[in-house]
Each structure stands twice: as C-alpha cells, then as structure tokens.
Design a protein around this motif. Sequence first.
Motif, short mmCIF file in Angstrom:
data_model
loop_
_atom_site.label_atom_id
_atom_site.label_comp_id
_atom_site.label_asym_id
_atom_site.label_seq_id
_atom_site.Cartn_x
_atom_site.Cartn_y
_atom_site.Cartn_z
N VAL A 155 0.83 -1.21 0.00
CA VAL A 155 0.00 0.00 0.00
C VAL A 155 0.86 1.26 0.00
CG1 VAL A 155 -1.93 1.13 1.20
CG2 VAL A 155 -1.66 -1.33 1.37
N ALA A 156 2.18 1.08 0.04
CA ALA A 156 3.08 2.22 0.25
C ALA A 156 2.95 3.29 -0.84
CB ALA A 156 4.53 1.71 0.31
N ALA A 157 2.86 2.88 -2.09
CA ALA A 157 2.77 3.87 -3.18
C ALA A 157 1.51 4.72 -3.05
CB ALA A 157 2.80 3.16 -4.53
N LEU A 158 0.41 4.11 -2.65
CA LEU A 158 -0.83 4.86 -2.48
C LEU A 158 -0.73 5.82 -1.31
CD1 LEU A 158 -3.73 5.36 -3.40
CD2 LEU A 158 -4.45 3.47 -1.92
N VAL A 160 1.91 7.36 -0.31
CA VAL A 160 2.68 8.51 -0.79
C VAL A 160 1.79 9.48 -1.56
CG1 VAL A 160 4.52 9.26 -2.35
CG2 VAL A 160 4.88 7.30 -0.83
N GLU A 161 0.94 8.94 -2.42
CA GLU A 161 0.04 9.80 -3.19
C GLU A 161 -0.97 10.50 -2.28
OE1 GLU A 161 0.12 7.58 -7.54
OE2 GLU A 161 -1.73 7.53 -6.34
N MET A 162 -1.42 9.83 -1.24
CA MET A 162 -2.34 10.45 -0.31
C MET A 162 -1.65 11.58 0.46
SD MET A 162 -5.25 8.99 -0.82
CE MET A 162 -4.66 9.05 -2.54
N THR A 163 -0.38 11.41 0.77
CA THR A 163 0.38 12.47 1.43
C THR A 163 0.44 13.71 0.55
OG1 THR A 163 1.73 10.82 2.59
CG2 THR A 163 2.59 13.07 2.48
N ASP A 164 0.67 13.49 -0.75
CA ASP A 164 0.69 14.61 -1.70
C ASP A 164 -0.69 15.25 -1.82
OD1 ASP A 164 3.36 14.08 -2.16
OD2 ASP A 164 3.00 12.92 -4.00
N TRP A 165 -1.72 14.43 -1.79
CA TRP A 165 -3.09 14.95 -1.88
C TRP A 165 -3.40 15.86 -0.68
CZ3 TRP A 165 -8.18 11.67 -1.23
CH2 TRP A 165 -9.26 12.38 -1.76
N ARG A 188 1.83 10.66 9.78
CA ARG A 188 1.56 9.56 8.86
C ARG A 188 0.10 9.13 8.86
NH1 ARG A 188 5.47 5.44 11.65
NH2 ARG A 188 4.25 6.35 13.36
N ARG A 189 -0.56 9.28 9.98
CA ARG A 189 -1.90 8.71 10.14
C ARG A 189 -2.94 9.26 9.16
NH1 ARG A 189 -1.16 3.94 12.43
NH2 ARG A 189 0.43 4.12 14.04
N PRO A 190 -2.96 10.56 8.87
CA PRO A 190 -3.94 11.04 7.88
C PRO A 190 -3.77 10.39 6.52
CG PRO A 190 -3.12 12.87 9.18
CD PRO A 190 -2.26 11.69 9.53
N SER A 191 -2.52 10.14 6.13
CA SER A 191 -2.28 9.48 4.84
C SER A 191 -2.75 8.03 4.88
CB SER A 191 -0.80 9.54 4.48
OG SER A 191 -0.36 10.88 4.35
N TYR A 192 -2.55 7.37 6.02
CA TYR A 192 -3.05 6.00 6.18
C TYR A 192 -4.58 5.98 6.06
CZ TYR A 192 1.54 4.91 8.30
OH TYR A 192 2.89 4.74 8.56
N ALA A 193 -5.20 6.95 6.74
CA ALA A 193 -6.66 7.02 6.72
C ALA A 193 -7.19 7.20 5.30
CB ALA A 193 -7.14 8.17 7.60
N ALA A 197 -9.43 4.71 2.93
CA ALA A 197 -10.74 5.15 2.44
C ALA A 197 -10.85 4.99 0.92
CB ALA A 197 -10.97 6.60 2.83
N VAL A 198 -9.79 5.33 0.22
CA VAL A 198 -9.80 5.17 -1.24
C VAL A 198 -9.90 3.70 -1.62
CG1 VAL A 198 -8.40 5.43 -3.32
CG2 VAL A 198 -8.61 7.33 -1.71
#
Length: 241
Positions: A155-158, A160-165, A188-193, A197-198
């Motif tokens: 899930v790591a690549a996704l 990273v994209e969520m962090t950018d979002w 890190r947690r908001p990106s995990y969340a 969700a996606v």
Amino acid sequence: MVRAQEGPRARYREQTRSEIKKTALRQLAESGAGALALTRVAKEMGLSGPALYRYFAGRDDLLSALIRDAYDDAAAAVGRAADAAGTHGAGPRERLRTLAAAYRAWAVAEPHRYLLIQGAPVPGYVAPDDTRDRARAVLGPFLPVFASGTPGSGVAALVVEMTDWLAGDESVGAWVADYAPDALGDLRRPSYALAGAVLVWAQLHGSVGLEAAGQFDGMGHSGDTLLVTQMNLLADAFALS
C-alpha cells in the motif's frame, strides 16, 4: 398573519416535493435514471407538466435532489453502524466489516438509488458541487479505522500519493479532521486514513456495484461472503486487529 400562513404553505410544498421524489424513484426503479422526465412524473401524479416546475426547475434539479437524498441516506446508514460499533467496543477489523456491511445493506435494499449515485452517468447531467462533500460523508466513518492501522509495503505507493493529496488540497485535511481528529497527532496517520478510504471505496464499488446490478445472479457465492472476504484482505493490508 402572513407568518402564520407561511407554515402550512411550506409544509404543503415539502409534502408535494416529497411525493414528486417518491414518484421519480419508482420510475428510476423501473426504467433507470436516463428515462426520468418531469412530464412522466407529472402524468403519474395527475398533474400538469408546468405545475411540477413550481417545485423543481427541471429534470436535473429533480435528479440533484434524489442524488443528495441518496448520499445522505447512505451516509446515515454507515454513520449508525459506526456508532453501534463504537458502543460495543469493536476493534478496527470488526468495525471495517460492520461499516461495509451497512453500506451493502443500504445499496442492495434500494439498488436503483445506489446505481443513481454510483452507476453510469446520466447523459447531459452535471452533478451539483456539494455532491463531493456528501460522498465524503459516506466514507468518513472509515477514516479512523484505517488511521489506526499500519499499511504494508503493498500500500506504500498509495500512501505517498495520499500524502501529496493532503499537501495540495486543504479540504482533504479538513475531511480527515472531521472524522479522524486523533490521527492529526501523527504526520503519517492522515495518509493511512485516506489510503484506506480510497481502497475501501474501490472495493465497495466493485463488489456492491456488481451485486446491485444483478451481476452475481447464477454464481456460486453470496454478496455478503465476497464483501467480508474483501474486507478481511484489506484489514490484513493495514494490519488491523
């Protein structure tokens, strides 16, 4: 005196709008969103076409009202499931399955409403701007579930994209803050969340959408079993306990 008369008129207007929407939903169930027309609704209700325009500006206005209602009802179903899971002290994995089951139950009970918001776009129709926030409200209760997880390498690549979002869209951070405020204490947690969700949205849309469209008929599995399996795999990907 004028104020006293406003109450009954307003109630009558809302009752009539509700009846129009109920009639439109019956037609949606029979013929799909593409066949929806105010003239057909008016004929079934025994009204003139122009009379309906006092309540809805046109077909698109009526469609928007139905779409808003569908998103709000789906969000309410998932929200109730989240409250119940919290009351019973369910762990993240169980909460994930509970929320997904609530979404599926809503969709398969009224597949025409599910397909209105998640099916093929209606030609010539543009959804209102507030559709995005209503859709996010459906997925909101899933955010704290995944914020508590630890996503694996798959899930790591996704993530990273969520962090950018998050960095590029303030509304996304506000969405996470509304539903998973505890996640804000860890960068890190908001990106995990968001990654969860996606992914859960894609899983739900795939499984529930196929079932709502009748694509599982004649196959050897139930929609419930498939969805539980998918949620377990997703829980494994985030190491949810």
